[in-house]
Design an enzyme around this catalytic site. Structure first.
Site, PDB file in Angstrom:
ATOM      1  N   CYS A 268       0.790  -1.183   0.018  1.00  0.00           N
ATOM      2  CA  CYS A 268       0.075   0.207  -0.058  1.00  0.00           C
ATOM      3  C   CYS A 268       0.937   1.133  -0.191  1.00  0.00           C
ATOM      4  O   CYS A 268       1.579   1.406  -0.828  1.00  0.00           O
ATOM      5  CB  CYS A 268      -1.028  -0.191   1.282  1.00  0.00           C
ATOM      6  SG  CYS A 268      -2.206   1.195   0.956  1.00  0.00           S
TER       7      CYS A 268
ATOM      8  N   HIS B 183      -3.530  -5.721   0.991  1.00  0.00           N
ATOM      9  CA  HIS B 183      -2.917  -5.831   2.210  1.00  0.00           C
ATOM     10  C   HIS B 183      -2.722  -7.405   2.570  1.00  0.00           C
ATOM     11  O   HIS B 183      -3.605  -7.948   3.140  1.00  0.00           O
ATOM     12  CB  HIS B 183      -3.839  -5.185   3.380  1.00  0.00           C
ATOM     13  CG  HIS B 183      -3.336  -3.733   3.349  1.00  0.00           C
ATOM     14  ND1 HIS B 183      -2.482  -3.333   4.100  1.00  0.00           N
ATOM     15  CD2 HIS B 183      -4.066  -2.577   2.803  1.00  0.00           C
ATOM     16  CE1 HIS B 183      -2.435  -1.681   3.930  1.00  0.00           C
ATOM     17  NE2 HIS B 183      -3.730  -1.472   2.934  1.00  0.00           N
TER      18      HIS B 183
ATOM     19  N   GLU C 173      -1.201  -8.852   4.655  1.00  0.00           N
ATOM     20  CA  GLU C 173      -1.312  -9.332   6.391  1.00  0.00           C
ATOM     21  C   GLU C 173      -2.513  -8.858   7.060  1.00  0.00           C
ATOM     22  O   GLU C 173      -3.001  -9.081   8.202  1.00  0.00           O
ATOM     23  CB  GLU C 173      -0.329  -8.005   6.812  1.00  0.00           C
ATOM     24  CG  GLU C 173      -0.738  -6.489   7.308  1.00  0.00           C
ATOM     25  CD  GLU C 173      -0.759  -5.650   5.820  1.00  0.00           C
ATOM     26  OE1 GLU C 173      -0.578  -6.251   4.837  1.00  0.00           O
ATOM     27  OE2 GLU C 173      -0.949  -4.331   5.910  1.00  0.00           O
TER      28      GLU C 173
END
Lengths: 80, 230
Positions: B86, B203, B205
């Site tokens: 990002c 993302h 994660e």
């Protein structure tokens, strides 16, 4: 010495913000706005007194930080 | 695996990445403040998501010139794996580690939702655990994710098998309907020429634990740990 820098999108790069502004102007009743391109205006106050040296320095500033030359052009205006 | 996460003023996914890495690595990564000029020897450097420097001037523009970024660029050029997520992707393009630029979303809105991604290459440290053509679900949360590069750059990326992820529907179509932000050719993530640097807007994660509602991101971290275990 005062230096003015205009950073603008290169032609061919879509400007969704400019398009939105154009539509907003149309909806406010401003007819005939055929295009809007949005950019940035930056004023610098330099200690440098020599215009040629100032231009050279600001050119480096534009290339390294003030503009992203992948999508943006810049114009440097050195006040007399 | 040894890992470091760079922390800028305005980073907000640094802890998310730390938790995801810790889960896969079994120990915590080094958290490295942007004012540092060095960091311990590591196998992986993560440049996390967020709004470094409030996105002043352009997203990632200020962070790209933080003291620590000189060291990140040096390590990347020496072959250390670097993952930019990002805002981290934006920073890597501004730092010149990846080509192109992330512009304002075509729809001018901040977009925060899960998207489908088609894995375009499994030939990298980051994507090896996935199958080419596999569709995964990662969240996006960005205002400036609209990937732009000139034709020559796009051709270089495609010819070099350097597009890692494209925005896609659940059945793998990479059409305009599956493109959330106007990115050219639905590009969501790209590799550098040496394939040790990956930048992506979504993302991984944020979907790396069942408690978060999905685990499609976890193989990326597990795969990196495995790659550096040998």
């Amino acid at each position: 010495m005062k230096v003015k820098v205009h950073v603008t999108l290169k032609s061919g790069v879509l400007d969704p913000q400019g398009k939105a502004v154009q539509h907003a102007l149309a909806s406010l009743g401003f007819a005939g706005v055929e295009g809007v391109r949005q950019g940035k205006y930056i004023e610098l106050e330099l200690a440098e007194k020599d215009p040629a040296k100032a231009r050279e320095a600001v050119d480096a500033m534009c290339r390294q930080l003030l503009a992203n030359t992948v999508i943006e052009n810049y114009a440097i205006d050195i006040a007399a | 695996m040894r890992a470091a996460v760079i922390v800028f003023p305005g980073s907000n996914c640094d802890r998310d990445v730390m938790v995801a890495l810790q889960q896969s690595m079994g120990r915590a990564p080094h958290m490295v403040w942007h004012r540092e000029t060095g960091m311990p020897e590591v196998d992986l450097i993560v440049v996390p998501g967020g709004f470094s420097y409030g996105d002043y001037l352009r997203s990632g523009a200020m962070a790209a010139h933080s003291p620590i970024m000189k060291e990140v660029v040096r390590r990347a050029n020496a072959g250390v794996a670097v993952l930019g997520i990002c805002n981290g992707f934006q920073i890597l393009t501004e730092a010149g580690l990846l080509p192109g630029v992330l512009m304002r979303n075509a729809g001018l809105k901040f977009i925060c939702r899960d998207v489908g991604l088609r894995v375009e290459t499994a030939d990298s440290l980051f994507t090896r655990p996935y199958r080419k053509g596999q569709v995964v679900r990662f969240p996006i949360a960005h205002n400036d994710g609209n990937y732009f590069a000139d034709e020559a750059t796009l051709k270089r990326l495609e010819d070099g098998d350097r597009i890692a992820f494209r925005y896609a529907s659940s059945d793998g179509k990479t059409d305009a309907a599956a493109n959330p932000n106007g990115s050219l050719r639905n590009i969501a993530g790209i590799l550098n020429e040496r394939r040790n640097v990956l930048g992506l807007m979504p993302h991984p994660e944020r979907l790396a634990d069942p408690e978060l509602g999905g685990t499609d991101g976890r193989p990326m971290f597990d795969g990196l740990v495995k790659a550096f275990a040998a």
